[in-house]
Design a protein around this motif. Structure first.
Motif: not given
Lengths: 321, 321
Positions: B5-6, B11-13, B29-30, B95-98
């Motif tokens: 997921t990007d 969204d991150l802020a 991303g890891i 991003a729509g995920r837990p």
């Protein structure tokens, strides 16, 4: 995402011992970059990026790239810095690949650049061009006009499977560009790949440029044209002249365009659109089975190319003469 | 490697603003873990891991995993720690995920574990079992003996394409295990996936355990059996009894085995070999086209299973009665 090579804890310890950066605490593969394997390296003295150069990079070019990063930073350009080993070498070998340890640069790339980001980009690009002026290294642009005919030739017979009529359209475009490609424009070291994912921001402020692995000697205005293509189209591929104006005016605040550059800009924009169209078409037609990296759609750059074909002067990009 | 997921800078802020961890400086991303998307998050207050839980994890299980990590750390087990938002919540949405922000744990996993690593592992596993004793959460082991018949059923008709005769061999093994599977062994929270890539070392010292996303309630000795399979076979799949002895003796220095555990160990080792064999076989037969993750070869665990079939008592693993 890309980590092509696994690094063992034992090999890493031996490599890190060549540097004056303390002992290894952690190493995590980074899903970033498609050409090389990148790792976050945490040592007792801080955080670094470990890069292993994979086969798409010519090892003979690596000293040019690493020395350029040092040169730019010494002139105030924010970019990652190669760390020298105790021996003074910036380039070593790890897991059978050329490898370098590079400083960790903060910032995030902007998914939806705004006008303000384009203005900052223009300014940073001009500063980069000026800072490279006295760089001694030389590397020809191996992806400029001379390379396009063979690149197109390698995809010509399959091009129409992507877009009907594409082979003829690109042949005609290349005929046009080859016969008119400008020479004698102000030139120096250009980045040549300054897409949004290679420009970091913290909040609204540009924090640095990364990924110098396409850098070469070419016309400054060609670098500007690449950025117009990469930053100033909306997701629906309409051209946003407000962003273009911000980018171009940001640039000229630091380094103004010459009349020849002003005149050449639409042609350079067509050329840079063709350059990315051709490399994407090449990769699109050659996706290996089980590929880790999804190739980029070449049709995006066909749409951009067609836009520039309808541009008559740089004024159409929002640039006052 | 895995980033499914990007996450956009915007969204991150907004997500990071819910926490008391300063402002975002970088996100990378890891390429680690195959179930979730993991990112290195650098903020003005430090380095963290941002995890987005993808569809292979049941969201209803997430509080169990996150609370377990807190519980363990409070009892001195070194493991990543979920950071609570200002609201107190350890779990949010991005991003729509837990999504959760988790502390950064230093260390590297060991590609070629030595006897000393196995000894440290055994000790850490026993400490983990004791530390979980008063954990209130409950999660059944959904990949234990009751699940193996349906798992095998889903691959039965294609199993012989992997190894001729495999369907019959696994059916006979499952009949054997189902009729003899031990009950009433000392039980509690187990890790259930403590492979070398989930155990970090700094130099020769174990620095922590990670990836609790298979943790569940089951017999402690079953967790030990999983580690015997994951740590004590050489690359040529010969069993290294020196490593096994180190692992088992490391464990019993902290928590000794009961007679019932001693007696059950060979059967538990067969069961845990079958468990990984069955899930690998399942994934091996269902590689989606263009898969990002190469499935693991199920035949490795067939070889391990056959080894344990020849073991009569835990003494064969180097464990003194």
């Amino acid at each position: 995402m890309a980590v092509y090579t696994d690094v063992s804890d034992e090999d890493l310890a031996a490599f890190v011992a060549l540097y004056d950066i303390g002992d290894t605490l952690a190493l995590k593969g980074i899903a970033e970059g498609v050409e090389n394997s990148n790792f976050l390296l945490h040592t007792t003295s801080g955080y670094f990026i470990l890069t292993l150069y994979e086969k798409r990079v010519n090892p003979a070019d690596l000293p040019f790239f690493l020395e350029l990063m040092r040169h730019l930073a010494a002139r105030g350009i924010s970019c990652p810095q190669p760390i020298a080993a105790r021996s003074g070498a910036m380039l070593g070998e790890l897991a059978g690949r050329p490898a370098a340890i590079i400083s960790f640069l903060d910032g995030m790339w902007v998914r939806r650049p705004k006008r303000e980001h384009c203005a900052e980009l223009g300014e940073a690009l001009a500063r980069f061009h000026l800072a490279g002026a006295d760089f001694a290294g030389q590397r020809p642009n191996t992806l400029s006009v001379d390379s396009w005919r063979p690149l197109l030739g390698a995809s010509l017979d399959q091009a129409d499977t992507v877009v009907p009529g594409l082979a003829a359209e690109l042949t005609a475009e290349l005929d046009h560009l080859e016969s008119r490609w400008p020479t004698g424009l102000p030139a120096g070291v250009i980045h040549a790949d300054l897409f949004p994912d290679n420009v970091f921001f913290i909040g609204e402020r540009l924090s640095g440029l990364i990924d110098f692995y396409f850098a070469c000697n070419d016309a400054f205005a060609y670098d500007v044209a690449i950025c117009l293509n990469a930053w100033c189209f909306e997701p629906d591929l309409s051209f946003n002249v407000t962003k273009a104006r911000a980018l171009l005016n940001g640039y000229r605040q630091v380094r103004d365009f010459t009349d020849a550059e002003f005149a050449a800009l639409p042609l350079l924009a067509r050329g840079s659109a063709l350059r990315f169209l051709l490399t994407r078409l090449h990769d699109w037609l050659r996706v290996p089975p089980g590929a880790l990296v999804t190739p980029k759609d070449p049709r995006e750059y066909l749409r951009k190319l067609r836009f520039h074909q309808g541009v008559s002067t740089a004024s159409d990009y929002g640039l006052a003469p």
